[in-house]
Design a protein around this motif. Structure first.
Motif, PDB file in Angstrom:
ATOM      1  N   ASN A   1      -6.579  -1.949   9.996  1.00 15.98           N
ATOM      2  CA  ASN A   1      -5.621  -2.854  10.666  1.00 15.98           C
ATOM      3  C   ASN A   1      -4.167  -2.348  10.534  1.00 15.98           C
ATOM      4  N   HIS A   2      -3.943  -1.316   9.705  1.00 18.17           N
ATOM      5  CA  HIS A   2      -2.648  -0.626   9.562  1.00 18.17           C
ATOM      6  C   HIS A   2      -1.504  -1.482   9.001  1.00 18.17           C
ATOM      7  N   GLU A   3      -1.792  -2.684   8.519  1.00 18.12           N
ATOM      8  CA  GLU A   3      -0.717  -3.498   7.926  1.00 18.12           C
ATOM      9  C   GLU A   3      -0.165  -2.817   6.664  1.00 18.12           C
ATOM     10  N   ASP A   4       1.158  -2.905   6.479  1.00 14.28           N
ATOM     11  CA  ASP A   4       1.773  -2.238   5.327  1.00 14.28           C
ATOM     12  C   ASP A   4       2.375  -3.218   4.301  1.00 14.28           C
ATOM     13  N   GLY A   5       2.495  -4.492   4.685  1.00 15.03           N
ATOM     14  CA  GLY A   5       3.044  -5.491   3.742  1.00 15.03           C
ATOM     15  C   GLY A   5       4.540  -5.326   3.484  1.00 15.03           C
TER      16      GLY A   5
ATOM     17  N   GLU B   1       4.261   1.986  10.986  1.00 13.67           N
ATOM     18  CA  GLU B   1       3.673   1.577   9.709  1.00 13.67           C
ATOM     19  C   GLU B   1       4.477   2.301   8.632  1.00 13.67           C
TER      20      GLU B   1
ATOM     21  N   HIS C   1       3.446  -6.710   9.578  1.00 12.05           N
ATOM     22  CA  HIS C   1       3.999  -6.291   8.275  1.00 12.05           C
ATOM     23  C   HIS C   1       3.904  -7.404   7.226  1.00 12.05           C
TER      24      HIS C   1
ATOM     25  N   TRP D   1      -3.736  -6.390   4.258  1.00 14.55           N
ATOM     26  CA  TRP D   1      -4.233  -5.108   4.769  1.00 14.55           C
ATOM     27  C   TRP D   1      -5.750  -5.017   4.630  1.00 14.55           C
ATOM     28  N   LYS D   2      -6.397  -4.570   5.716  1.00 11.92           N
ATOM     29  CA  LYS D   2      -7.822  -4.220   5.655  1.00 11.92           C
ATOM     30  C   LYS D   2      -7.910  -2.866   6.333  1.00 11.92           C
TER      31      LYS D   2
ATOM     32  N   GLU E   1      -3.765   5.355   5.751  1.00 10.79           N
ATOM     33  CA  GLU E   1      -5.189   5.193   6.065  1.00 10.79           C
ATOM     34  C   GLU E   1      -5.834   6.563   6.260  1.00 10.79           C
TER      35      GLU E   1
ATOM     36  N   ARG F   1       0.871  -1.193   0.000  1.00 10.72           N
ATOM     37  CA  ARG F   1       0.000   0.000   0.000  1.00 10.72           C
ATOM     38  C   ARG F   1       0.895   1.225   0.000  1.00 10.72           C
TER      39      ARG F   1
ATOM     40  N   ILE G   1       1.022  -4.727  14.437  1.00 10.34           N
ATOM     41  CA  ILE G   1       1.076  -5.190  13.044  1.00 10.34           C
ATOM     42  C   ILE G   1       2.267  -6.134  12.886  1.00 10.34           C
TER      43      ILE G   1
END
Ligand code: I3P
Length: 352
Positions: free
Chosen positions: A306-310, A262, A298, A302-303, A140, A136, A296
């Motif tokens: 949930n603040h996940e950044d991959g 994040e 990582h 991501w939803k 957010e 992403r 998170i």
């Protein structure tokens, strides 16, 4: 915001003169340093440098960089968020993997800049690649703002139709504008960001040619070809990059900074020349603390909220692709003749 920015100097004439001069006497060199700082900031010299030894910027916002007042440094326009990150990173175990932060500088125009280590200063005719990491590229918060108040971006609509005239909806065509998240999400899906968790943003080869033509480089095979091309003239860079990527991953997992932030729109800068290769984490203008009560990893999908950044999805895919580059058709690690690995690198660390 200044994510994705990379910039560096080619052949800084002042530094060459300085090095020659430094060989004379230490005391004289002190005097020269002062003089050099004055000379460097005069309008004539700035113009001279601009024409003769231009800055090369592979990605990100134009006009964000200047030559630093001290040798081996660059100035990047201040982003308070990025400065906050650099201050924390200087105390984190990730420090060896980020450019050294040397404090704020106010320029003659009154603008504030961050003084950072020039990552290219130790390389001869370096090849450079910027990869934006994560699944992403927008915060957010940017998404929430866009939902509250729709702002249409004509420039983004134009960038979109340049690549694919059919991409905008009928309404977007009518208004000749798209929202920023709409553009950013579209960019993520036409490139490898949404599937591999990273994308190539720009490449500069040793001959000085640079390309930002990677917007639709999406599949693993396309990425493999781009990496092969990037390292074609110096294949010994491949195992060195792989080693560095593995070190970065191992350090990220232990890092307090990484656990609590994040990382959005942040890049890895790959730099190699004939002698060495390295990778640094850069661009933290959109790196923000994870809100209280949220953890998170990582690595998860991501939803919204949930603040996940991959970020680790990207690192793992990069490692897997670099591994594939050094394996022969039977899956064995290829031998790189003439390769002197760094002291702490063993060939067995290159195995999967
Ligand atoms: C730009 C890129 C940048 C983004 C910029 C986009 O698109 O996604 O990361 O800046 O937004 O225009 P492209 O690579 O296709 O040119 P931020 O990461 O700082 O948001 P901007 O135009 O609002 O600066």
């Amino acid at each position: 915001m200044y994510s994705g920015d990379i910039c560096f100097r080619i052949n800084d004439f002042v530094d060459v003169v300085y090095c020659v001069y430094v060989l004379k006497t230490k005391k004289q060199s002190e005097r020269w340093r002062k003089l050099r700082n004055i000379v460097q900031w005069t309008p004539f010299f700035q113009t001279y440098k601009k024409q003769r030894y231009p800055w090369v910027q592979l990605a990100g916002h134009q006009g964000n960089f200047k030559a630093g007042p001290d040798q081996g440094t660059i100035l990047k326009k201040l982003s308070p968020q990025e400065e906050r990150c650099f201050k924390l990173l200087m105390k984190d175990i990730l420090r060896p993997f980020v450019p050294e932060y040397k404090g704020q500088v106010t320029c003659e125009d009154g603008e504030l800049y961050l003084q950072l280590q020039d990552l290219l200063s130790d390389f001869d005719c370096p090849c450079v690649m910027d990869c934006k990491i994560g699944v992403r590229t927008y915060l957010e918060e940017e998404l929430a703002k866009a939902k509250e108040k729709t702002k249409l971006r004509k420039d983004m609509y134009e960038k979109m139709i340049q690549i694919d005239p059919k991409a905008p909806t009928e309404e977007e065509h009518r208004s000749k504008g798209v929202t920023k998240p709409r553009y950013m999400i579209w960019r993520e899906t036409i490139s490898s960001t949404s599937t591999l968790g990273f994308r190539i943003d720009g490449v500069k080869k040793a001959d000085g040619t640079s390309s930002k033509d990677f917007k639709t480089t999406k599949t693993r095979d396309q990425i493999v070809e781009a990496f092969k091309d990037f390292t074609a003239s110096i294949p010994t860079a491949v195992p060195r990059y792989l080693e560095r990527l593995k070190n970065i991953r191992a350090t990220l997992i232990e890092s307090n900074f990484f656990r609590t932030h994040e990382l959005i729109g942040s890049s890895l800068l790959f730099v190699h020349d004939k002698r060495k290769a390295s990778i640094w984490m850069i661009d933290f203008a959109k790196t923000v603390p994870v809100p209280d009560g949220i953890n998170i990893d990582h690595n998860s999908v991501w939803k919204v909220s949930n603040h996940e950044d991959g970020y680790l999805i990207g690192i793992n895919n990069l490692i897997s692709i670099f591994e594939s580059l050094i394996k022969d058709n039977n899956g064995n690690i290829e031998c790189f003749s003439n390769l002197t690995l760094d002291k702490n690198v063993r060939m067995d660390t290159l195995a999967t």
